[in-house]
Design an enzyme around this catalytic site. Structure first.
Site, PDB file in Angstrom:
ATOM      1  N   HIS A  68     -22.536 -10.576 -20.261  1.00 31.64           N
ATOM      2  CA  HIS A  68     -21.582 -11.448 -19.592  1.00 31.64           C
ATOM      3  C   HIS A  68     -20.560 -12.033 -20.565  1.00 31.64           C
ATOM      4  O   HIS A  68     -19.351 -12.009 -20.324  1.00 31.64           O
ATOM      5  CB  HIS A  68     -22.355 -12.563 -18.893  1.00 31.64           C
TER       6      HIS A  68
ATOM      7  N   SER B  92     -16.681 -15.513 -12.592  1.00 33.00           N
ATOM      8  CA  SER B  92     -16.807 -15.426 -14.046  1.00 33.00           C
ATOM      9  C   SER B  92     -15.795 -14.456 -14.632  1.00 33.00           C
ATOM     10  O   SER B  92     -15.402 -14.581 -15.791  1.00 33.00           O
ATOM     11  CB  SER B  92     -18.218 -14.964 -14.430  1.00 33.00           C
TER      12      SER B  92
ATOM     13  N   ASP C 290     -20.330 -19.226 -23.291  1.00 38.65           N
ATOM     14  CA  ASP C 290     -20.894 -18.131 -22.515  1.00 38.65           C
ATOM     15  C   ASP C 290     -22.208 -17.682 -23.142  1.00 38.65           C
ATOM     16  O   ASP C 290     -22.889 -18.486 -23.789  1.00 38.65           O
ATOM     17  CB  ASP C 290     -19.886 -16.977 -22.422  1.00 38.65           C
TER      18      ASP C 290
END
Length: 775
Positions: A218, A564, A145
């Site tokens: 994220h 996600s 990620d």
């Protein structure tokens, strides 16, 4: 040629960059399959340099061009090559494939784990969840990620024991990150930037940390969803979604592999990209480091590459050989058909659905009509009085294209027309939060964001930079009709509140990518769906909640949406299953997750999509995840590395391992021992074979129940499976025959299922069939 793959935010963002000419060097991955024998790192490097030298003019040119030499499990390297050099390498017998390293759209909670009832006794409203047995204890989850914010309370290591003995990883130092930032929770961290920099040039350190530290948010969000510790009194933006935050496997360990970086531009935190060569290096290290589960919220944009040219698929195949469970996001390009990404059958592909929580506010129109909306915008209008209301399409500057005039794109609004008014903007092109920024720039008082028809009742909430809220597509139409028929339209927006037990739930998110599988239609993708809409989890304090450069707010926890967010829910479930059943294969874990899923909502009705339509396997795969049921599935469908190689031979006509040549007649793809059945272009009849293994605890007898697809008959033989002991395997066949009308219309899909049951366990597999066109 622009990067093929990028971070998966709620909408894909379109960008372009300068094309490479054939004469220019670019990064290629030269994939050689599996390392054979116990070669030293030096021997591997020498072998790779020798292969490079065969197409280079000098030893120096060979050494200078190589970026990565994959050395743990994956045999191959990434190097700067011309197209001609790459073509020459691809012709060599030992080379499986040579393909460009391209970018990936990627980086594709309080309530979500409680909603899906993680385990019996799970208490997110209080109590010590960490005191429960297992909960992923000592399972190592690797996160590919955008890095991690290690100071988050979600990653504290209080009470955690020594590092697992199998761990061989490192804590790589870099900008604002050193060995002290790893602990007994974050046990390792690495970063990979070489392919990114070969494409974009040196990393701009004002926009990103050259280290495992997360500048984006994220990666921190996904990591805490998987394995965040129990943290009390958490909320977003000053009070929304308040409660106790915890990951699904709070005692699991985290290994961070930062592979995603900001695309240069006006809002670098919005657009992020992840390159194949960097990701493949991360896969290789993760396998060598000793992870048990890999969570990859990254997926392809555009036409999916075949497995032998796909960095994620190659890395996942090598992980699967070592029984590492790889979980990937399905993509955010829905609701259109054939949009799903991450299509290899040796990974779990996850769609996104909602939970039973909303953030309700009321929009009151001047005609007295009240409309329910949703928002987590912390700002409120200065006055409780009605404000003038205007549609953005009626307030654009001259020259704005008519097809986007209502979408509040940057610099599109006329300040003289919107100043002091509530502006109605429509979803479509551009970022949702960017539309609010444009209303604020033009002096608007607030924004009402209206869904497009495709989004229906699905409302991802946003922390807008001004007062604002969002409404469904039907309500957006009602508001626009009111504006069109009123001389002086007005409105006011009430304060928002968090509401639980919303019904129906779950529903499929409109953005969640759908099947069928574009590479191999005889494998159903996505495999499963999990919560991905408005998920609360930890956030990078280097990034605003909107990720806009002009937003200077900072938060510790944030609400975010996308596949996600659903991917790490399934990664956590895989970690739990690995801790409970350490002897299970990766395929068995995937099977347990899929065959115990539900196709009903919390009210007992069928799962629906955002527009209220009954959803099906092309939307959700096997259904919505139920981790507590997956812990005791009864039967599992197992598969081996060799099975996957045979599948690749039949599917793409390519051998994925040079040591495993494809047979002249590999088994048909529909006979891979998969927990679901998909058949494309059924002509007359077909017989499919499956094998199940008893993991249910002793002697058992299972009977089958069939729900036939429309106008397709299904015959399972035998109808009863008798097991004398745990671990015993039994095979059966499923014969599909097109009906009198030859099934559904050509090109369309009909869905059914077959289910094995023994009075305790219910082992359900979806069937999806499209019928060949009549001659």
């Amino acid at each position: 040629m622009p990067p093929r793959y990028l971070l998966l935010p709620l909408f894909f963002l379109i960008f372009c960059c300068t094309a490479f000419s054939n004469e220019q060097r670019r990064v290629y991955i030269v994939y050689l399959g599996e390392h054979k024998g116990l070669k030293s790192t030096q021997e591997i490097l020498e072998n790779h340099h020798s292969l490079l030298l065969s197409v280079k003019n000098s030893e120096e040119g060979s050494s200078d061009s190589i970026l990565y030499s994959y050395k743990n499990s994956i045999n191959g390297f990434a190097a700067l090559l011309t197209e001609e050099e790459a073509n020459k390498l691809s012709e060599k017998e030992e080379v499986v494939s040579a393909f460009p390293s391209e970018g990936r759209w990627s980086p594709h909670t309080t309530r979500s784990w409680e909603f899906i009832t993680l385990e019996e006794g799970l208490q997110l409203k209080g109590g010590d969840k960490d005191s429960a047995p297992k909960y992923g204890r000592d399972v190592i989850v690797g996160m590919l990620d955008s890095g991690i914010w290690p100071e988050s309370e979600s990653f504290n290591d209080q009470g955690m024991g020594p590092l697992p003995k199998q761990w061989k990883g490192i804590c790589q130092q870099g900008d604002a990150f050193d060995s002290a930032h790893c602990n007994k929770k974050i046990i390792g961290a690495r970063y990979y930037v070489k392919s990114y920099e070969a494409y974009y040039g040196p990393l701009n350190k004002t926009n990103a940390y050259r280290s495992p530290r997360d500048n984006d948010g994220h990666g921190t969000h996904t990591a805490s969803t998987v394995a965040g510790r129990v943290v009390s009194n958490v909320s977003a933006l000053g009070g929304f979604a308040s409660g106790v935050a915890a990951g699904g496997a709070p005692l699991a360990r985290l290994a961070i592999y930062k592979v995603c970086w900001p695309i240069p531009g006006p809002n670098p935190n919005i657009e992020n990209t992840c390159f194949d060569a960097d990701m493949l290096a991360a896969f290789d290290d993760a396998i060598g480091d000793g992870v048990h589960v890999l969570s990859v919220s990254i997926g392809a944009n555009g036409e999916p590459p075949k497995y032998s040219n796909d960095g994620i698929a190659i890395g996942a195949l090598h992980a699967a050989k070592r029984e590492i469970v790889v979980v990937c996001s399905a993509g955010n390009s829905g609701p259109g058909p054939a949009t799903v990404t991450n299509l290899a059958p040796w990974m779990i592909t996850v769609g996104a659905s909602s939970i039973d929580r909303a953030f309700d506010a009321n929009v009151m129109l001047g005609n007295g009509v009240a409309i329910k909306s949703q928002t987590v915008t912390p700002y409120v209008l200065k006055s409780l009085d009605f404000y003038p209301l205007i549609y953005a399409g009626d307030a654009v500057v001259a020259g704005t294209p008519s097809n986007v005039s209502g979408q509040c794109l940057p610099n599109s609004l006329d300040a003289n027309k919107v100043r002091g008014k509530i502006v109605v903007c429509l979803r479509g092109s551009g970022l949702r939060v960017g539309k609010g920024l444009e209303v604020k720039r033009a002096g608007g008082a607030a924004i009402i964001l209206g869904n497009a028809v495709a989004n229906g009742n699905e409302i991802p909430v946003d922390a807008h930079v001004l007062p604002g809220t969002a409404v469904s597509s039907d309500d957006a139409v009602a508001i626009l009709k009111y504006i069109a028929t009123s001389r002086t339209p007005t409105a006011k927006i009430g304060p928002a509140r968090t509401v639980l037990d919303v019904s129906p739930a779950p529903i499929m998110a409109a953005f969640s990518s759908r099947g069928p599988n574009r590479i191999e239609p005889n494998i159903l993708k996505p495999d499963i769906t999990a919560p991905g809409l408005n998920i609360l989890a930890a956030w990078s304090e280097s990034s605003a909640p909107t990720k806009l450069e002009d937003d200077h707010r900072r938060v510790k926890y944030n609400l975010y949406s996308g596949t996600s967010m659903s991917c790490p829910h399934v990664s956590a479930a895989a970690a739990l299953l690995r801790s409970m059943h350490p002897d299970w294969t990766g395929a068995a874990i995937r099977s347990a997750v899929m065959t115990t899923a539900t196709v009903e909502n919390a009210r007992g009705g069928p799962l629906t999509d955002a527009s209220g339509r009954v959803a099906g396997p092309m939307d959700y795969g096997s259904g919505h995840i139920r981790p507590n049921h997956a812990s005791d599935p009864g039967l599992v469908y197992d598969a081996s590395y060799e099975d996957y190689l045979l599948f690749a031979c039949a599917s793409i006509g390519a051998q994925m391992d040079p040591a495993f040549p494809c047979p002249n007649s590999p088994p048909p793809t529909y006979n891979l021992n998969y927990p679901s059945i998909a058949v494309a272009n059924l002509n007359a009849s077909i017989t499919i074979r499956r094998t199940v293994t008893n993991v249910g605890g002793g002697p058992a007898q299972y009977r089958v129940a069939v729900e036939e697809p429309a106008d397709v008959s299904v015959r399972v033989s035998p109808k009863v499976l008798k097991f004398k002991k745990v671990g015993q395997r039994k095979s059966f066949s499923v014969t599909l025959r097109a009906g009198g009308r030859r099934g559904p219309p050509s090109g369309e899909h009909a869905a059914g299922s077959y289910t094995w049951y023994d009075g305790t366990h219910v082992v359900r597999s979806p069937i999806v069939v499209s019928v060949a066109a009549a001659d």
